[in-house]
Design a protein around this motif. Structure first.
Motif, mmCIF file in Angstrom:
data_model
loop_
_atom_site.group_PDB
_atom_site.id
_atom_site.type_symbol
_atom_site.label_atom_id
_atom_site.label_comp_id
_atom_site.label_asym_id
_atom_site.label_seq_id
_atom_site.Cartn_x
_atom_site.Cartn_y
_atom_site.Cartn_z
ATOM 1 N N PHE A 305 0.839 -1.205 0.000
ATOM 2 C CA PHE A 305 0.000 0.000 0.000
ATOM 3 C C PHE A 305 0.877 1.260 0.000
ATOM 4 O O PHE A 305 0.611 2.219 -0.726
ATOM 5 C CB PHE A 305 -0.921 0.015 1.217
ATOM 6 C CG PHE A 305 -2.269 -0.590 0.975
ATOM 7 C CD1 PHE A 305 -3.020 -0.252 -0.137
ATOM 8 C CD2 PHE A 305 -2.801 -1.504 1.869
ATOM 9 C CE1 PHE A 305 -4.268 -0.806 -0.367
ATOM 10 C CE2 PHE A 305 -4.048 -2.065 1.654
ATOM 11 C CZ PHE A 305 -4.783 -1.720 0.535
ATOM 12 N N LEU A 306 1.914 1.253 0.824
ATOM 13 C CA LEU A 306 2.815 2.406 0.876
ATOM 14 C C LEU A 306 3.500 2.619 -0.469
ATOM 15 O O LEU A 306 3.609 3.757 -0.953
ATOM 16 C CB LEU A 306 3.853 2.195 1.975
ATOM 17 C CG LEU A 306 3.333 2.252 3.422
ATOM 18 C CD1 LEU A 306 4.455 1.861 4.392
ATOM 19 C CD2 LEU A 306 2.811 3.641 3.756
ATOM 20 N N LEU A 307 3.966 1.527 -1.087
ATOM 21 C CA LEU A 307 4.624 1.638 -2.384
ATOM 22 C C LEU A 307 3.647 2.130 -3.463
ATOM 23 O O LEU A 307 4.015 2.932 -4.327
ATOM 24 C CB LEU A 307 5.198 0.285 -2.792
ATOM 25 C CG LEU A 307 6.364 -0.241 -1.940
ATOM 26 C CD1 LEU A 307 6.746 -1.654 -2.379
ATOM 27 C CD2 LEU A 307 7.562 0.687 -2.052
ATOM 28 N N SER A 308 2.407 1.692 -3.400
ATOM 29 C CA SER A 308 1.404 2.100 -4.389
ATOM 30 C C SER A 308 1.156 3.596 -4.339
ATOM 31 O O SER A 308 1.152 4.288 -5.366
ATOM 32 C CB SER A 308 0.086 1.353 -4.147
ATOM 33 O OG SER A 308 0.262 -0.042 -4.204
ATOM 34 N N GLY A 309 0.937 4.098 -3.121
ATOM 35 C CA GLY A 309 0.687 5.532 -2.972
ATOM 36 C C GLY A 309 1.875 6.373 -3.393
ATOM 37 O O GLY A 309 1.721 7.395 -4.082
ATOM 38 N N ALA A 310 3.085 5.946 -3.012
ATOM 39 C CA ALA A 310 4.279 6.711 -3.349
ATOM 40 C C ALA A 310 4.527 6.722 -4.863
ATOM 41 O O ALA A 310 4.873 7.760 -5.444
ATOM 42 C CB ALA A 310 5.491 6.127 -2.621
ATOM 43 N N ALA A 311 4.340 5.569 -5.529
ATOM 44 C CA ALA A 311 4.563 5.501 -6.973
ATOM 45 C C ALA A 311 3.571 6.372 -7.726
ATOM 46 O O ALA A 311 3.936 7.071 -8.688
ATOM 47 C CB ALA A 311 4.468 4.052 -7.448
ATOM 48 N N THR A 312 2.312 6.355 -7.314
ATOM 49 C CA THR A 312 1.306 7.182 -7.987
ATOM 50 C C THR A 312 1.614 8.659 -7.810
ATOM 51 O O THR A 312 1.485 9.451 -8.754
ATOM 52 C CB THR A 312 -0.092 6.876 -7.434
ATOM 53 O OG1 THR A 312 -0.318 5.463 -7.429
ATOM 54 C CG2 THR A 312 -1.168 7.552 -8.277
ATOM 55 N N ALA A 313 2.046 9.047 -6.610
ATOM 56 C CA ALA A 313 2.391 10.451 -6.366
ATOM 57 C C ALA A 313 3.576 10.891 -7.209
ATOM 58 O O ALA A 313 3.638 12.030 -7.687
ATOM 59 C CB ALA A 313 2.690 10.652 -4.880
#
Length: 449
Positions: A305-313
């Motif tokens: 979840f953390l990686l998903s949010g960071a990559a999208t940002a």
């Protein structure tokens, strides 16, 4: 020459395989219809675009009740009969849509269809859990793979048909969806009723050594609405299921409005998602192999979840190829979340429910998923995207926190269940997805059939 290992059989025997065909046909029909739903109501139904959106919103809200109602009925009636009736209801509502015109004629039919869809989802899950038994995690993975293949086939068929774009084509796609439900109902009628603890009868069976017959189990169903622990688990699951809206609503809008990535990626991320799920879902089912393994896997879910949010940002960078890479990385990360979390959720939603009220509990869990689908699009557009990159980072952090909190809650509940059963508690930190025995194997029961 090295001979490849034979693939393990599909859990559940003939009925397990038949249910996979049911899922394939159902989702192929749904793929035909989902791609043109809004267009049909505008072109054929005589609605404006705003009216079509309102129709789908109200119909979807009315259908939320399908999950808990179907779950409750499955505890009291033969599951296959309920599923048969639900599929006929879906077929009838789709056929009647062919004759309906205008908002008020369409609304009750859309609501019935939505109700049937949510009900069928819960009933299919219960059937799989009962027929596959301790191998339900692997069965769920195979089933999800089949579902994705079905949606892909239906979507490709709808895309080819839309190239013609006549009113006859729209009606033909809706008719294909309706006929898929009729065919599915015919296949459901051929399925045997799986054993259910909520309708267990006392068997006059004795072991070879003269053991006494097994005692009748308590059939007084527990009320899931009074089980605060399960409600808290379902609420946290509802939050984590926002990954679906992030993929289907948030990312496409983010790509088009905030990044320099090619707009074609808004559609390509669905291809990426489908290909990865078909290729790896069965392999990752090991993360839902047992309740404790599933609970421990929530730490991996939090990391992704953390990686998903960071990559999208990160995709807001003003470099086309970097933005493209960030979008693809985010799509992969959200898909990994989907595969692991779906296996975890499938196992825990059943394992944490009492045997005598499994349908009611899984129905409440299905209601939580429906709620996530309702509030997710508004949350994505008005909060996450509106806040910018910080919104995506915050989303990843909040969902990661939900996963860790759910892990703590589930482990506490499992410890309580083990103590009440007189078993020593296990250390989840040492759980191995490939070795831990399942703690959720249901007791042997005698079906009313």
């Amino acid at each position: 020459m090295r001979i490849p290992k034979q693939l393990p059989p599909i859990p559940g025997g003939p009925d397990g395989r038949r249910m996979l065909w049911i899922n394939l046909i159902d989702k192929t029909g749904s793929g035909l219809w989902v791609a043109v739903t809004a267009l049909y109501f505008v072109v054929i139904g005589g609605l404006g675009t705003a009216q079509a959106g309102l129709l789908l919103g109200l119909g979807g809200a009315a259908g939320i009740a399908g999950a808990p109602v179907a779950g409750r009925l499955a505890d009291r009636l033969p599951l296959t009969r309920v599923l048969f009736a639900v599929q006929l209801l879906r077929g009838a509502s789709s056929l009647l849509l062919l004759l309906a015109h205008g908002f008020w004629q369409l609304l009750p039919l859309v609501a019935l269809g939505s109700f049937g869809e949510r009900a069928a989802s819960v009933l299919t899950k219960l059937f799989a859990a009962r027929v596959a038994g301790p191998e339900r995690a692997r069965y769920q993975a195979v089933q999800r793979t089949v579902v994705n293949v079905g949606y892909t086939i239906g979507g490709l068929g709808a895309s080819a048909a839309l190239a013609i774009g006549t009113s006859t084509v729209y009606r033909a796609l809706l008719l294909g969806d309706a006929l898929s439900f009729v065919l599915v109902a015919a296949l459901v009628a051929r399925c045997a009723e799986p054993p259910s603890a909520s309708r267990t009868v006392t068997g006059h069976l004795a072991a070879a050594d003269g053991a006494a017959p097994a005692p009748r189990r308590n059939t007084a169903a527990t009320n899931p609405w009074r089980d605060r622990g399960y409600l808290a688990y379902a609420a946290l699951d509802s939050a984590m299921f926002l990954y679906g809206c992030a993929l289907s609503v948030g990312m496409p809008l983010w790509i088009i409005t905030r990044t320099d990535a090619p707009h074609g990626l808004a559609a390509a991320i669905f291809v990426v998602n489908t290909v990865i799920v078909v290729a790896f879902q069965v392999r990752l089912s090991r993360y839902g192999r047992s309740p404790r393994v599933a609970a421990d896997s929530l730490r991996r879910v939090a990391v992704w979840f953390l990686l998903s949010g960071a990559a999208t940002a990160t995709a807001v960078v003003h470099a086309r190829w970097t933005a493209t890479a960030a979008v693809l990385a985010a799509a992969v990360a959200f898909t990994v979340v989907e595969m692991i979390q779906s296996a975890v959720s499938w196992e825990l939603s059943v394992a944490l429910a009492p045997d005598d009220a499994q349908g009611a509990y899984v129905g409440v869990h299905g209601l939580a998923q429906s709620t996530s689908r309702c509030i997710g699009p508004l949350l994505m557009t008005s909060v996450v995207i509106a806040t910018g990159p910080a919104g995506w980072i915050a989303l990843g952090a909040v969902l990661a926190a939900a996963a860790l909190l759910q892990r703590r809650l589930v482990l506490r509940r499992l410890d309580g269940l083990e103590r009440s059963a007189g078993r020593p508690t296990a250390d989840a930190g040492t759980a191995d997805p490939g070795t831990e025995p399942s703690l959720s194997v249901p007791p042997i029961t005698v079906s009313e059939h």
